[in-house]
Design a protein around this motif. Structure first.
Motif, PDB file in Angstrom:
ATOM      1  N   SER A 274       0.821  -1.205   0.000  1.00 17.86           N
ATOM      2  CA  SER A 274       0.000   0.000   0.000  1.00 17.86           C
ATOM      3  C   SER A 274       0.864   1.268   0.000  1.00 17.86           C
ATOM      4  CB  SER A 274      -0.915   0.000   1.225  1.00 17.86           C
ATOM      5  OG  SER A 274      -1.638   1.207   1.320  1.00 17.86           O
ATOM      6  N   VAL A 275       1.862   1.316   0.880  1.00 16.04           N
ATOM      7  CA  VAL A 275       2.712   2.503   0.984  1.00 16.04           C
ATOM      8  C   VAL A 275       3.490   2.755  -0.304  1.00 16.04           C
ATOM      9  CG1 VAL A 275       4.711   3.506   2.168  1.00 16.04           C
ATOM     10  CG2 VAL A 275       2.920   2.391   3.507  1.00 16.04           C
ATOM     11  N   PHE A 276       3.987   1.672  -0.916  1.00 17.76           N
ATOM     12  CA  PHE A 276       4.861   1.829  -2.091  1.00 17.76           C
ATOM     13  C   PHE A 276       4.148   1.505  -3.401  1.00 17.76           C
ATOM     14  CE2 PHE A 276       7.663   0.701   1.529  1.00 17.76           C
ATOM     15  CZ  PHE A 276       8.387   1.881   1.592  1.00 17.76           C
ATOM     16  N   SER A 277       2.819   1.531  -3.387  1.00 17.90           N
ATOM     17  CA  SER A 277       2.045   1.146  -4.580  1.00 17.90           C
ATOM     18  C   SER A 277       2.317   2.048  -5.778  1.00 17.90           C
ATOM     19  CB  SER A 277       0.545   1.159  -4.253  1.00 17.90           C
ATOM     20  OG  SER A 277       0.125   2.463  -3.855  1.00 17.90           O
ATOM     21  N   ASP A 278       2.662   3.296  -5.527  1.00 16.58           N
ATOM     22  CA  ASP A 278       2.916   4.224  -6.633  1.00 16.58           C
ATOM     23  C   ASP A 278       4.405   4.359  -6.937  1.00 16.58           C
ATOM     24  OD1 ASP A 278       3.579   5.448  -4.273  1.00 16.58           O
ATOM     25  OD2 ASP A 278       2.655   7.390  -4.754  1.00 16.58           O
ATOM     26  N   SER A 279       5.201   3.441  -6.391  1.00 16.74           N
ATOM     27  CA  SER A 279       6.650   3.468  -6.625  1.00 16.74           C
ATOM     28  C   SER A 279       7.047   2.301  -7.526  1.00 16.74           C
ATOM     29  CB  SER A 279       7.410   3.364  -5.296  1.00 16.74           C
ATOM     30  OG  SER A 279       6.972   4.352  -4.381  1.00 16.74           O
ATOM     31  N   ALA A 280       7.993   2.540  -8.404  1.00 13.21           N
ATOM     32  CA  ALA A 280       8.430   1.503  -9.340  1.00 13.21           C
ATOM     33  C   ALA A 280       9.452   0.583  -8.671  1.00 13.21           C
ATOM     34  CB  ALA A 280       9.028   2.150 -10.583  1.00 13.21           C
ATOM     35  N   VAL A 281       9.000  -0.147  -7.642  1.00 20.28           N
ATOM     36  CA  VAL A 281       9.884  -1.060  -6.921  1.00 20.28           C
ATOM     37  C   VAL A 281       9.197  -2.407  -6.737  1.00 20.28           C
ATOM     38  CG1 VAL A 281      11.094   0.759  -5.653  1.00 20.28           C
ATOM     39  CG2 VAL A 281       9.034  -0.260  -4.675  1.00 20.28           C
ATOM     40  N   ASN A 282      10.011  -3.443  -6.591  1.00 24.54           N
ATOM     41  CA  ASN A 282       9.505  -4.758  -6.224  1.00 24.54           C
ATOM     42  C   ASN A 282       9.481  -4.859  -4.700  1.00 24.54           C
ATOM     43  OD1 ASN A 282       9.227  -6.013  -8.857  1.00 24.54           O
ATOM     44  ND2 ASN A 282      11.471  -6.038  -8.951  1.00 24.54           N
ATOM     45  N   ILE A 283       8.441  -5.491  -4.147  1.00 27.30           N
ATOM     46  CA  ILE A 283       8.351  -5.710  -2.707  1.00 27.30           C
ATOM     47  C   ILE A 283       8.653  -7.174  -2.424  1.00 27.30           C
ATOM     48  CG2 ILE A 283       6.895  -5.568  -0.653  1.00 27.30           C
ATOM     49  CD1 ILE A 283       7.479  -2.877  -1.912  1.00 27.30           C
ATOM     50  N   PHE A 284       9.541  -7.404  -1.445  1.00 34.46           N
ATOM     51  CA  PHE A 284       9.960  -8.752  -1.086  1.00 34.46           C
ATOM     52  C   PHE A 284       9.657  -9.038   0.391  1.00 34.46           C
ATOM     53  CE2 PHE A 284      12.764  -7.342  -4.466  1.00 34.46           C
ATOM     54  CZ  PHE A 284      12.930  -8.456  -5.282  1.00 34.46           C
ATOM     55  N   GLY A 285       9.580 -10.305   0.704  1.00 37.53           N
ATOM     56  CA  GLY A 285       9.549 -10.780   2.080  1.00 37.53           C
ATOM     57  C   GLY A 285      10.376 -12.046   2.138  1.00 37.53           C
ATOM     58  N   LYS A 286      10.989 -12.305   3.268  1.00 34.05           N
ATOM     59  CA  LYS A 286      11.905 -13.436   3.378  1.00 34.05           C
ATOM     60  C   LYS A 286      11.260 -14.616   4.103  1.00 34.05           C
ATOM     61  CE  LYS A 286      16.741 -14.303   4.703  1.00 34.05           C
ATOM     62  NZ  LYS A 286      17.920 -13.680   5.333  1.00 34.05           N
ATOM     63  N   VAL A 287      11.368 -15.789   3.506  1.00 33.94           N
ATOM     64  CA  VAL A 287      10.855 -17.030   4.086  1.00 33.94           C
ATOM     65  C   VAL A 287      12.048 -17.940   4.381  1.00 33.94           C
ATOM     66  CG1 VAL A 287       9.470 -19.097   3.655  1.00 33.94           C
ATOM     67  CG2 VAL A 287       8.633 -16.865   2.914  1.00 33.94           C
ATOM     68  N   PRO A 288      12.156 -18.464   5.595  1.00 31.60           N
ATOM     69  CA  PRO A 288      13.339 -19.262   5.952  1.00 31.60           C
ATOM     70  C   PRO A 288      13.326 -20.654   5.332  1.00 31.60           C
ATOM     71  CG  PRO A 288      11.764 -19.356   7.727  1.00 31.60           C
ATOM     72  CD  PRO A 288      11.196 -18.389   6.713  1.00 31.60           C
ATOM     73  N   LEU A 289      14.500 -21.250   5.280  1.00 25.76           N
ATOM     74  CA  LEU A 289      14.635 -22.631   4.809  1.00 25.76           C
ATOM     75  C   LEU A 289      14.937 -23.491   6.036  1.00 25.76           C
ATOM     76  CD1 LEU A 289      14.534 -23.865   1.898  1.00 25.76           C
ATOM     77  CD2 LEU A 289      17.016 -24.027   2.029  1.00 25.76           C
ATOM     78  N   MET A 290      13.886 -23.920   6.731  1.00 22.96           N
ATOM     79  CA  MET A 290      14.029 -24.702   7.964  1.00 22.96           C
ATOM     80  C   MET A 290      14.180 -26.180   7.602  1.00 22.96           C
ATOM     81  SD  MET A 290      13.788 -22.112  10.001  1.00 22.96           S
ATOM     82  CE  MET A 290      13.822 -22.950  11.582  1.00 22.96           C
ATOM     83  N   HIS A 291      15.377 -26.543   7.130  1.00 24.45           N
ATOM     84  CA  HIS A 291      15.543 -27.856   6.504  1.00 24.45           C
ATOM     85  C   HIS A 291      15.940 -28.978   7.445  1.00 24.45           C
ATOM     86  CE1 HIS A 291      19.910 -27.153   6.607  1.00 24.45           C
ATOM     87  NE2 HIS A 291      19.672 -25.940   6.117  1.00 24.45           N
ATOM     88  N   SER A 292      16.288 -28.662   8.697  1.00 24.57           N
ATOM     89  CA  SER A 292      16.602 -29.734   9.641  1.00 24.57           C
ATOM     90  C   SER A 292      15.358 -30.584   9.885  1.00 24.57           C
ATOM     91  CB  SER A 292      17.087 -29.145  10.970  1.00 24.57           C
ATOM     92  OG  SER A 292      18.298 -28.455  10.792  1.00 24.57           O
TER      93      SER A 292
END
Length: 458
Positions: A274-292
């Motif tokens: 919502s905040v960056f909707s008018d900005s030409a940027v990609n939004i990311f979020g990080k998901v962990p790799l809990m592989h044990s």
């Protein structure tokens, strides 16, 4: 995927800025020049809540980070910014002082484990919409922070700044702090602990249990789950066959526990979109790799972290669907990890888990940006290349992180070769940083003995 579409970034040191000052200015400047010569797309910059809004709510100091943004622009590189609403233990970067002051008398703003010990590395997701921060909710404070960032960096957003990663929890990842501290590489990791014992999490659990007609199930987390460092077999909850995780109670609790985490991620990514909707940027979020323990049926490390993913349930589809709903991309760490280098006793499989998450992302059209866990993992660069060329990955990779270890003679030449072979087949040796240039960059990184280099993900 075409090799020439892969965009490579390198992470800057976690403590590149202290207060309003850029640490090791000359070394960072030399590092940026070296990365530009290599043909990297840009760098990733961790921006800490505890640094920018350190003293009091609403009082922001962006100066050091603005200096970095200008350095990156002058170097001709792009910038991916990570908004870190968590703390770091190494290097030590705590939450804002005013938040910690509130926590001294209101410890339930933090997650708590079964023993009642609070985790001060981030706020509990159960207070997202409670006015616990001097009359404001954390979501309101996060929004104010994002809007202040947008205003302060308006000259860079969409041009130099092309990506913004929203911090979602411990170490910036969408998860519970189920594994506190870092296990030694030669030690079999424990199952982790459920983090549902702060007053507000318990209230939500109680409400859910009563709504389901099972009030006795809402008194706390599983009583027969092991502690942090204990093996999954130390108790009966994660037992492969006949364990409580497969019982009606197990399904009730794990469904609720994971749904709270996904709802938290949804709130934060929706805010960022919502905040960056008018900005030409990609939004990311990080998901962990809990592989044990991924080789077990119950996947205990994933369950305690908040991912209801087992041998009989595709839990990452719910996560991917949430990211797709917010038009956000996923950052996945651990791209340098191979099954053959894991401790056999931990029944770990980073490769199969990565493929599993990738399949879920493909189903919902969610782009993936890769990330490594450390510099110098055995065959790490080879494994990164393999993963980047798989059908599950997008067009970018963020290498963590530049510094003394990154520019060391035993690593940097290998990284140069990795970049050349992966992404710039037309880049001849004459165009690469010379041995003298590499040494100069390395020497610059070492110019001051107090340069802090840490491979912990931001």
């Amino acid at each position: 995927m075409q090799l020439n579409r892969i965009r490579l970034f390198a992470g800057l040191p976690l403590d590149v800025v202290s207060g309003g000052t850029v640490n090791q200015f000359r070394a960072i400047s030399a590092g940026l020049k070296a990365l530009k010569l290599l043909g990297l797309e840009g760098v990733e910059l961790p921006i800490w809540w505890g640094v920018v809004e350190h003293e009091s709510m609403g009082k922001y100091n962006w100066s050091g980070y603005l200096t970095i943004a200008e350095m990156v622009r002058k170097a001709g590189l792009k910038l991916n910014v990570t908004l870190c609403f968590h703390a770091s233990s190494q290097p030590k970067i705590p939450l804002p002082e005013w938040v910690l002051d509130i926590g001294k008398t209101k410890s339930n703003i933090f997650f708590k484990d079964r023993a009642g010990k609070p985790y001060r590395g981030c706020l509990s997701l159960a207070v997202d919409e409670l006015a616990v921060l001097n009359g404001k909710t954390p979501m309101e404070v996060y929004q104010d922070f994002c809007e202040s960032f947008k205003s302060a960096f308006s000259a860079f957003i969409g041009s130099t700044i092309t990506g913004i990663t929203m911090g979602l929890g411990p170490d910036g990842e969408l998860r519970y702090p189920s594994h506190r501290g870092f296990a030694k590489s030669d030690t079999v990791p424990g199952a982790g602990e459920f983090q549902c014992y702060d007053k507000n999490m318990l209230h939500l659990l109680k409400q859910h249990a009563e709504a389901c007609g099972k009030p006795k199930w809402g008194l706390g987390g599983p009583h027969n789950a092991p502690a942090y460092s204990e093996l999954p077999t130390a108790n009966t909850f994660f037992k492969d066959h006949g364990g409580s995780w497969e019982s009606p109670y197990g399904d009730f609790f794990l469904s609720w526990y994971s749904s709270q985490l996904i709802a938290h991620g949804d709130r934060l990514l929706s805010l960022a979109s919502s905040v960056f909707s008018d900005s030409a940027v990609n939004i990311f979020g990080k998901v962990p790799l809990m592989h044990s323990w991924h080789g077990t049926r119950s996947h205990p490390s994933e369950l305690t972290a908040g991912f209801y993913n087992t041998a009989t349930r595709k839990g990452y589809e719910e996560v991917a669907e949430m990211f797709a709903r917010n038009s956000c991309k996923i950052i996945l760490p651990g791209m340098d990890q191979s099954d053959k280098y894991q401790l056999k006793e931990s029944l770990s499989s980073p490769e199969s888990l990565l493929a599993e998450i990738g399949t879920a992302c493909n189903k919902y059209g969610v782009g993936i940006s890769g990330q490594n866990s450390t510099v110098g993992a055995p065959d790490g660069l080879k494994q990164i290349k393999k993963n980047m060329l798989s059908e599950n990955l997008n067009d970018s990779f963020i290498f963590q992180r530049i510094g003394a270890q990154f520019f060391a003679p035993e690593h940097f030449p290998l990284f140069i070769e990795f970049v050349r072979k992966l992404n710039q087949p037309e880049l001849h040796s004459g165009n690469l940083p010379t041995k003298e240039g590499t040494t100069t960059a390395t020497d610059s990184v070492h110019t001051r003995s107090n340069l802090s280099i840490h491979m912990q993900s931001a």
